[in-house]
Scaffold this motif. Structure first.
Motif, PDB file in Angstrom:
ATOM      1  N   ALA A 115      -4.759   6.588  -5.924  1.00  0.00           N
ATOM      2  CA  ALA A 115      -3.511   7.286  -6.268  1.00  0.00           C
ATOM      3  C   ALA A 115      -2.881   6.665  -7.512  1.00  0.00           C
ATOM      4  O   ALA A 115      -2.434   7.380  -8.420  1.00  0.00           O
ATOM      5  N   ALA A 116      -2.869   5.343  -7.581  1.00  0.00           N
ATOM      6  CA  ALA A 116      -2.288   4.656  -8.737  1.00  0.00           C
ATOM      7  C   ALA A 116      -3.056   4.974 -10.012  1.00  0.00           C
ATOM      8  O   ALA A 116      -2.458   5.185 -11.071  1.00  0.00           O
ATOM      9  N   ALA A 117      -4.362   5.031  -9.916  1.00  0.00           N
ATOM     10  CA  ALA A 117      -5.176   5.347 -11.105  1.00  0.00           C
ATOM     11  C   ALA A 117      -4.865   6.758 -11.601  1.00  0.00           C
ATOM     12  O   ALA A 117      -4.710   6.987 -12.806  1.00  0.00           O
ATOM     13  N   TRP A 118      -4.776   7.699 -10.690  1.00  0.00           N
ATOM     14  CA  TRP A 118      -4.444   9.074 -11.085  1.00  0.00           C
ATOM     15  C   TRP A 118      -3.034   9.153 -11.669  1.00  0.00           C
ATOM     16  O   TRP A 118      -2.792   9.872 -12.639  1.00  0.00           O
ATOM     17  N   VAL A 126      -0.051  11.825  -0.040  1.00  0.00           N
ATOM     18  CA  VAL A 126      -1.382  11.710   0.572  1.00  0.00           C
ATOM     19  C   VAL A 126      -1.758  10.230   0.744  1.00  0.00           C
ATOM     20  O   VAL A 126      -2.335   9.849   1.769  1.00  0.00           O
ATOM     21  N   ALA A 127      -1.407   9.398  -0.222  1.00  0.00           N
ATOM     22  CA  ALA A 127      -1.714   7.968  -0.111  1.00  0.00           C
ATOM     23  C   ALA A 127      -0.875   7.309   0.981  1.00  0.00           C
ATOM     24  O   ALA A 127      -1.392   6.498   1.756  1.00  0.00           O
ATOM     25  N   VAL A 128       0.399   7.648   1.053  1.00  0.00           N
ATOM     26  CA  VAL A 128       1.265   7.077   2.089  1.00  0.00           C
ATOM     27  C   VAL A 128       0.780   7.508   3.474  1.00  0.00           C
ATOM     28  O   VAL A 128       0.849   6.748   4.438  1.00  0.00           O
ATOM     29  N   TRP A 176      -4.595   3.646  -2.040  1.00  0.00           N
ATOM     30  CA  TRP A 176      -3.470   3.478  -2.958  1.00  0.00           C
ATOM     31  C   TRP A 176      -3.950   3.224  -4.372  1.00  0.00           C
ATOM     32  O   TRP A 176      -3.332   3.667  -5.333  1.00  0.00           O
ATOM     33  N   SER A 177      -5.089   2.547  -4.524  1.00  0.00           N
ATOM     34  CA  SER A 177      -5.598   2.273  -5.872  1.00  0.00           C
ATOM     35  C   SER A 177      -6.050   3.560  -6.561  1.00  0.00           C
ATOM     36  O   SER A 177      -5.887   3.715  -7.773  1.00  0.00           O
ATOM     37  N   THR A 196       0.813  -1.212   0.000  1.00  0.00           N
ATOM     38  CA  THR A 196       0.000   0.000   0.000  1.00  0.00           C
ATOM     39  C   THR A 196       0.844   1.259   0.000  1.00  0.00           C
ATOM     40  O   THR A 196       0.382   2.300  -0.428  1.00  0.00           O
ATOM     41  N   ARG A 197       2.079   1.194   0.475  1.00  0.00           N
ATOM     42  CA  ARG A 197       2.940   2.371   0.461  1.00  0.00           C
ATOM     43  C   ARG A 197       3.888   2.378  -0.730  1.00  0.00           C
ATOM     44  O   ARG A 197       4.294   3.441  -1.185  1.00  0.00           O
TER      45      ARG A 197
END
Length: 161
Positions: free
Chosen positions: A87-90, A76-78, A84-85, A2-3
């Motif tokens: 953040a990954a999509a963006w 922000v995700a960390v 996390w998904s 997740t990080r």
């Protein structure tokens, strides 16, 4: 996981931007004028009345916002404030947007070199193809991830009349 994923996404966006800027400012001008050093290419562009500085500033200005947004998304995700998904999509979206950003950012330098040395304004080296490939792959992963996410949702309850 997740990080690591958001940080990896931010690093991927930063690497894309770095390769894009190096391609525009160093690799492509040198490939367009084989046998000339980078300093000779810069001098030739400046000597012809074109602006080397504009050709450098525009790619930096166009790629920087994506790198900043990717870094903020990662932070922000960390911190646990964003999945996390998401953040990954963006970040994948930023990689997809890298292709038109590269095209727009490379135009002024390509024209300056073309005008100064009477060469074609197109790309003279393979880095843009790699960048466009990364953008296409990111688009594919984004679409597949969206389909998988939608398929994982439960079906809505039928509305009773």
């Amino acid at each position: 996981m997740t990080r690591i994923l958001p940080v990896a996404g931010a690093l991927a966006v930063a690497a894309y931007a770095l390769v894009g800027v190096l391609s525009i400012v160093v690799w492509d001008p040198m490939a367009a004028v084989p046998g000339a050093s980078h300093a000779e290419v810069v001098a030739g562009v400046e000597g012809s009345g074109e602006s080397w500085t504009t050709g450098v500033v525009i790619p930096l200005a166009l790629f920087a916002p994506g790198v900043i947004v990717a870094a903020v998304l990662s932070a922000v995700a960390v911190a646990g404030r964003l999945r996390w998904s998401t953040a990954a999509a963006w970040q994948l979206g930023l990689l997809v947007c890298g292709a038109p950003v590269y095209f727009a950012a490379s135009f002024p330098m390509g024209m300056a070199v073309a005008d100064a040395f009477l060469v074609s304004g197109g790309s003279h080296q393979p880095a843009p193809l790699a960048l466009y490939g990364v953008s296409a792959l990111a688009a594919l992963v984004l679409v597949i991830g969206g389909v998988v996410a939608l398929r994982g949702r439960p079906s809505p309850e039928p509305v009773a009349a």
